[in-house]
Write an enzyme that holds these catalytic residues in place. Structure first.
Site, PDB file in Angstrom:
ATOM      1  N   TYR A 154       0.846  -1.194   0.000  1.00 51.16           N
ATOM      2  CA  TYR A 154       0.000   0.000   0.000  1.00 51.16           C
ATOM      3  C   TYR A 154       0.890   1.256   0.000  1.00 51.16           C
ATOM      4  O   TYR A 154       1.855   1.335   0.769  1.00 51.16           O
ATOM      5  CB  TYR A 154      -0.891  -0.041   1.249  1.00 51.16           C
TER       6      TYR A 154
ATOM      7  N   LYS B 171     -11.775  -0.122   5.929  1.00 50.36           N
ATOM      8  CA  LYS B 171     -12.182  -0.809   4.711  1.00 50.36           C
ATOM      9  C   LYS B 171     -13.228  -1.887   5.035  1.00 50.36           C
ATOM     10  O   LYS B 171     -14.302  -1.542   5.478  1.00 50.36           O
ATOM     11  CB  LYS B 171     -10.936  -1.367   4.012  1.00 50.36           C
TER      12      LYS B 171
HETATM   13  C1  PLP Z   1      -6.246   2.069   3.421  1.00 52.81           C
HETATM   14  C2  PLP Z   1      -5.140   1.111   3.676  1.00 52.81           C
HETATM   15  C3  PLP Z   1      -4.182   1.345   4.682  1.00 52.81           C
HETATM   16  C4  PLP Z   1      -4.155   2.613   5.505  1.00 52.81           C
HETATM   17  O1  PLP Z   1      -5.250   2.721   6.344  1.00 52.81           O
HETATM   18  P1  PLP Z   1      -5.918   4.129   6.777  1.00 52.81           P
HETATM   19  O2  PLP Z   1      -7.083   3.689   7.593  1.00 52.81           O
HETATM   20  O3  PLP Z   1      -6.292   4.859   5.520  1.00 52.81           O
HETATM   21  O4  PLP Z   1      -4.886   4.863   7.555  1.00 52.81           O
HETATM   22  C5  PLP Z   1      -3.214   0.373   4.878  1.00 52.81           C
HETATM   23  N1  PLP Z   1      -3.160  -0.747   4.137  1.00 52.81           N
HETATM   24  C6  PLP Z   1      -4.052  -0.989   3.155  1.00 52.81           C
HETATM   25  C7  PLP Z   1      -3.945  -2.243   2.362  1.00 52.81           C
HETATM   26  C8  PLP Z   1      -5.067  -0.074   2.887  1.00 52.81           C
HETATM   27  O5  PLP Z   1      -5.933  -0.320   1.897  1.00 52.81           O
END
Ligand code: PLP
Length: 391
Positions: free
Chosen positions: A112, A210
């Site tokens: 990421y 997510k």
């Molecule tokens: C979005 C995401 C992050 C970071 O998370 P946040 O809640 O935006 O700080 C880390 N790893 C993956 C795979 C992501 O999709």
């Protein structure tokens, strides 16, 4: 120290049952089936130091946050979970808990973008070195791990946005042989589809923003640990640096998790249908989805995961121009960053989610469009993708 739910875990119950009940006892004073949101900054003491259930101050502990942490530990099969204000806040606490100046971290060359940015531009200032490698190339991983001071191997599978699948068990073996803590970012699969601690990983990282939250209404992150020692160090940082999740955010995340399994089933079914429809379409050069039999990680994903998930990417034959037009032409799929919510999203990684890695080894081709397939009626999603491709 922070209070913990010491009840015996109902590990004999199935995943969906635990997702609904773990850490979620009804309120003993009123019988309210849903535990209240403890929207409070501090806790009254019965005489100096007379804490009720160990609760003292909201940064060190809050019952709503504790209920989320108990739930997450159970779903990932860990000894302890910690909840943070964002995925990156969780990652930051983990890096500082496990690493010291001069240490070296090996991470996938498709991690990421925000993770790479945090390690490469923030932690590098504190003397943390990093090497990015292709996690599918085990010889390259072994070589990278052999560098002096290697203390951590960071895996993300499926990866973003090309849905590469990495072999967690094989990488754990290499990482442990090199004396590294093995971390898996399990955001894309969620524990409903994949449980990295069961393959020997030491720590699971989540952006609970997510799939866990699942409704695009909260930012959060979590760490889940196989081992108490590193958990205690990270918990100290959670308390001492304070990037905790708020009671309301923790409550929303708990609420989202109750439907995690049923959502992931539908995300996976809808994504499979869309991936199959896109294959062979004249405007499409390639579809990246682990549920397709010709995806290079298909068999591994079938072994390591219990479903292929809701994320897919597509390379457009017409290049960057066609990709941009496609991303801007859908009507049900909304053009936005992020993923994992019930609503379908579409993104153009090279200028959106992956803008921070342009010009690095993690750069994403400019004809790629990423879909976070939601749980709407699949016919509406298929029709939307078709009409956008025609344009
Ligand atoms: C979005 C995401 C992050 C970071 O998370 P946040 O809640 O935006 O700080 C880390 N790893 C993956 C795979 C992501 O999709």
């Amino acid at each position: 120290m922070k209070p913990r739910d010491t009840r015996e875990r109902h590990m004999t119950h199935g995943f969906a049952t635990r997702a609904i009940h773990e850490g979620q006892e009804f309120d003993p004073t009123t019988g309210a089936i849903i535990p209240p949101i403890y929207q409070t900054s501090t806790f009254v003491q019965d005489g100096i130091g007379g804490l009720r259930n160990g609760y003292e101050y909201g940064r060190s502990g809050n019952p709503t946050r504790a209920s989320l942490e108990t739930l997450l530990a159970s779903l990932e099969g860990g000894v302890r979970a910690l909840s943070f204000a964002s995925g990156l806040a969780a990652e930051d606490a983990l890096l500082r808990a496990a690493l010291r100046p001069g240490d070296h971290i090996v991470l996938g060359n498709d991690a990421y973008g925000g993770t790479h940015r945090l390690i490469d531009r923030v932690h590098s200032e504190w003397g943390i070195r990093n090497t990015t490698v292709d996690l599918a190339d085990l010889d390259a991983v072994r070589e990278a791990l052999a560098a002096d001071g290697t203390r951590m191997l960071w895996i993300e599978t499926p990866s973003n946005p090309l849905m590469k699948i990495s072999d967690i068990a094989a990488l754990v073996e290499l990482g442990h042989a090199a004396g590294a803590v093995v971390v898996v970012d399990n955001t894309f699969a969620s524990p409903a589809l994949q449980q990295p601690l069961s393959f020997g990983a030491d720590v699971v990282v989540h952006s609970t923003t997510k799939y866990l939250g699942g409704h695009s209404d909260v930012i959060g992150g979590a760490l889940v640990f196989a081992d108490e020692e590193l958990a205690a160090k990270a918990q100290f940082l959670q308390f001492a640096a304070g990037a905790v999740s708020s009671p309301m955010d923790a409550w929303l995340t708990v609420r989202g998790i109750k439907t995690l399994q049923v959502r992931l089933r539908q995300h996976s079914a809808n994504a499979q249908a869309i991936a199959e429809a896109l294959v062979g379409h004249a405007g499409v050069e390639r579809v990246y989805y682990p549920g397709l039999p010709d995806h290079p990680g298909h068999e591994l994903a079938a072994r390591q995961m219990s479903g292929f998930g809701g994320m897919l990417s597509v390379a457009l034959a017409g290049g960057a121009e066609a990709a941009r037009r496609f991303a801007e032409s859908t009507r049900v799929f909304q053009l936005a960053e992020s993923l994992g919510g019930v609503e379908s999203l579409i993104g153009y990684p090279s200028e959106m989610t992956h803008a921070s890695v342009r010009g690095t080894a993690l750069e994403v081709p400019d004809n790629i469009v990423r879909l976070s397939v939601g749980i709407e009626d699949v016919d509406d999603l298929l029709e939307d993708v078709e009409q956008a491709l025609r344009r």
